[in-house]
Write a protein that holds these residues in place. Structure first.
Motif, PDB file in Angstrom:
ATOM      1  N   ARG A   1     -15.208 -32.392 -40.662  1.00  0.00           N
ATOM      2  CA  ARG A   1     -16.467 -31.771 -41.071  1.00  0.00           C
ATOM      3  C   ARG A   1     -17.521 -32.811 -41.443  1.00  0.00           C
ATOM      4  O   ARG A   1     -18.707 -32.646 -41.178  1.00  0.00           O
ATOM      5  CB  ARG A   1     -16.244 -30.846 -42.272  1.00  0.00           C
ATOM      6  CG  ARG A   1     -15.496 -29.570 -41.972  1.00  0.00           C
ATOM      7  CD  ARG A   1     -15.701 -28.551 -43.088  1.00  0.00           C
ATOM      8  NE  ARG A   1     -15.435 -29.120 -44.404  1.00  0.00           N
ATOM      9  CZ  ARG A   1     -14.274 -29.028 -45.039  1.00  0.00           C
ATOM     10  NH1 ARG A   1     -13.258 -28.412 -44.458  1.00  0.00           N
ATOM     11  NH2 ARG A   1     -14.117 -29.557 -46.236  1.00  0.00           N
ATOM     12  N   ASP A   2     -17.097 -33.880 -42.098  1.00  0.00           N
ATOM     13  CA  ASP A   2     -18.032 -34.885 -42.603  1.00  0.00           C
ATOM     14  C   ASP A   2     -17.501 -36.276 -42.272  1.00  0.00           C
ATOM     15  O   ASP A   2     -17.025 -37.001 -43.145  1.00  0.00           O
ATOM     16  CB  ASP A   2     -18.204 -34.719 -44.126  1.00  0.00           C
ATOM     17  CG  ASP A   2     -19.267 -35.656 -44.682  1.00  0.00           C
ATOM     18  OD1 ASP A   2     -20.110 -36.113 -43.896  1.00  0.00           O
ATOM     19  OD2 ASP A   2     -19.223 -35.927 -45.896  1.00  0.00           O
ATOM     20  N   PRO A   3     -17.572 -36.670 -40.997  1.00  0.00           N
ATOM     21  CA  PRO A   3     -16.979 -37.939 -40.580  1.00  0.00           C
ATOM     22  C   PRO A   3     -17.704 -39.152 -41.161  1.00  0.00           C
ATOM     23  O   PRO A   3     -18.913 -39.310 -41.000  1.00  0.00           O
ATOM     24  CB  PRO A   3     -17.107 -37.906 -39.048  1.00  0.00           C
ATOM     25  CG  PRO A   3     -18.227 -36.959 -38.775  1.00  0.00           C
ATOM     26  CD  PRO A   3     -18.177 -35.936 -39.860  1.00  0.00           C
TER      27      PRO A   3
ATOM     28  N   LEU B   1     -16.972 -42.742 -40.545  1.00  0.00           N
ATOM     29  CA  LEU B   1     -16.090 -43.583 -39.735  1.00  0.00           C
ATOM     30  C   LEU B   1     -15.910 -44.981 -40.317  1.00  0.00           C
ATOM     31  O   LEU B   1     -14.889 -45.627 -40.064  1.00  0.00           O
ATOM     32  CB  LEU B   1     -16.610 -43.666 -38.305  1.00  0.00           C
ATOM     33  CG  LEU B   1     -16.625 -42.334 -37.538  1.00  0.00           C
ATOM     34  CD1 LEU B   1     -16.962 -42.575 -36.072  1.00  0.00           C
ATOM     35  CD2 LEU B   1     -15.285 -41.628 -37.659  1.00  0.00           C
ATOM     36  N   ARG B   2     -16.879 -45.433 -41.083  1.00  0.00           N
ATOM     37  CA  ARG B   2     -16.709 -46.761 -41.691  1.00  0.00           C
ATOM     38  C   ARG B   2     -15.513 -46.756 -42.645  1.00  0.00           C
ATOM     39  O   ARG B   2     -14.661 -47.645 -42.596  1.00  0.00           O
ATOM     40  CB  ARG B   2     -17.983 -47.156 -42.436  1.00  0.00           C
ATOM     41  CG  ARG B   2     -17.917 -48.562 -43.021  1.00  0.00           C
ATOM     42  CD  ARG B   2     -19.263 -48.974 -43.596  1.00  0.00           C
ATOM     43  NE  ARG B   2     -19.227 -50.336 -44.120  1.00  0.00           N
ATOM     44  CZ  ARG B   2     -20.263 -50.974 -44.631  1.00  0.00           C
ATOM     45  NH1 ARG B   2     -21.435 -50.351 -44.687  1.00  0.00           N
ATOM     46  NH2 ARG B   2     -20.141 -52.195 -45.088  1.00  0.00           N
ATOM     47  N   THR B   3     -15.460 -45.741 -43.501  1.00  0.00           N
ATOM     48  CA  THR B   3     -14.316 -45.627 -44.407  1.00  0.00           C
ATOM     49  C   THR B   3     -13.047 -45.283 -43.636  1.00  0.00           C
ATOM     50  O   THR B   3     -11.948 -45.730 -43.997  1.00  0.00           O
ATOM     51  CB  THR B   3     -14.583 -44.558 -45.474  1.00  0.00           C
ATOM     52  OG1 THR B   3     -15.763 -44.887 -46.195  1.00  0.00           O
ATOM     53  CG2 THR B   3     -13.418 -44.456 -46.450  1.00  0.00           C
ATOM     54  N   ALA B   4     -13.185 -44.495 -42.563  1.00  0.00           N
ATOM     55  CA  ALA B   4     -12.021 -44.117 -41.756  1.00  0.00           C
ATOM     56  C   ALA B   4     -11.347 -45.352 -41.158  1.00  0.00           C
ATOM     57  O   ALA B   4     -10.112 -45.421 -41.083  1.00  0.00           O
ATOM     58  CB  ALA B   4     -12.432 -43.153 -40.646  1.00  0.00           C
TER      59      ALA B   4
ATOM     60  N   VAL C   1      -4.245 -38.246 -43.016  1.00  0.00           N
ATOM     61  CA  VAL C   1      -5.216 -39.042 -43.769  1.00  0.00           C
ATOM     62  C   VAL C   1      -6.615 -38.852 -43.185  1.00  0.00           C
ATOM     63  O   VAL C   1      -7.590 -38.673 -43.924  1.00  0.00           O
ATOM     64  CB  VAL C   1      -4.819 -40.538 -43.777  1.00  0.00           C
ATOM     65  CG1 VAL C   1      -5.970 -41.406 -44.284  1.00  0.00           C
ATOM     66  CG2 VAL C   1      -3.588 -40.749 -44.652  1.00  0.00           C
ATOM     67  N   GLY C   2      -6.720 -38.880 -41.865  1.00  0.00           N
ATOM     68  CA  GLY C   2      -8.017 -38.667 -41.227  1.00  0.00           C
ATOM     69  C   GLY C   2      -8.566 -37.280 -41.483  1.00  0.00           C
ATOM     70  O   GLY C   2      -9.759 -37.096 -41.749  1.00  0.00           O
TER      71      GLY C   2
END
Length: 241
Positions: free
Chosen positions: A139-141, A143-146, A26-27
């Motif tokens: 490639r395009d982190p 992190l809020r959504t992660a 997922v990450g």
């Protein structure tokens, strides 16, 4: 004749495979794959194998025959972890977050209480953290959504701890079944803030938590159902979070 304890080379907790693979994937899919994900994946799986083998060693009373698998997997994890750290040193900031789940898991194994609810929930939440780590290496982190995706993973897999226990070890325990259904219902309300689609998926899981355990499903049937549910939760969260 008593069965000999496995030396610890191959984990026998089949549900753990999904808990390892799903947060990682997922990450990766959320942020986009990079070459760093390859050694990160090796580190993640070898680290779990090392944890499992160490748990077997602790439960065996620290017998020598159980020490070798732990040593081999620790060495593999160390090499892969070194590659990850050299490629992206910023990922080291996430290491302290895994200390508590790892410590709880090892202490539970040493006390032969690794199958208790607290241990299972703690390890599951620790596993969900890999969603954020894998996203940070992407490639395009974002992190809020992660973190949202990690929370969905944690909610789902913590629910499976309740669900599987209510169908096997706590079979016939109406109080535990009620706790399982209540937990799933609470998760349904929470993920509703993320998306309606996820709320529908978790509502279905709540119905499953109530209907399936009293029917005494086989471990194989539970396993197949978990594979399907894991894919559905992961795909829905990626598409809607």
């Amino acid at each position: 004749m008593a069965r000999r304890r496995s030396p610890g080379w191959v984990p026998n907790q089949h549900g753990a495979w999904a808990m390892l693979a799903s947060p990682l994937l997922v990450g990766v899919l959320h942020a986009g794959p990079t070459w760093v994900h390859l050694p990160l994946g090796v580190f993640w799986f070898a680290g779990y194998f090392a944890f499992y083998a160490t748990s077997v060693w602790l439960k065996s009373g620290r017998r020598a025959r159980h020490a070798r698998p732990a040593a081999v997997y620790l060495a593999v994890a160390a090499v892969a972890g070194t590659v990850v750290a050299l490629a992206d040193p910023s990922l080291l900031r996430w290491a302290p977050l895994f200390a508590v789940p790892l410590g709880v898991g090892l202490l539970a194994a040493a006390a032969r209480r690794e199958r208790e609810l607290l241990s299972g929930l703690t390890m599951t939440m620790g596993s969900a953290l890999m969603t954020v780590v894998a996203a940070d290496a992407g490639r395009d982190p974002d992190l809020r959504t992660a973190w949202v995706l990690a929370a969905v993973q944690a909610a789902y897999f913590c629910g499976t701890v309740f669900y599987v226990k209510s169908a096997i070890r706590e079979r016939g325990n109406k109080r535990f079944l009620a706790q399982s259904v209540a937990f799933h219902a609470l998760c349904t309300l929470v993920v509703g803030w993320v998306s309606l689609s996820l709320a529908i998926v978790f509502a279905s899981l709540t119905v499953r938590a109530y209907v399936v355990p009293p029917r005494r499903p086989t471990p194989k049937a539970l396993g197949i159902g978990e594979i399907v549910a894991t894919v559905v939760v992961a795909a829905t969260s990626l598409l809607t979070a």
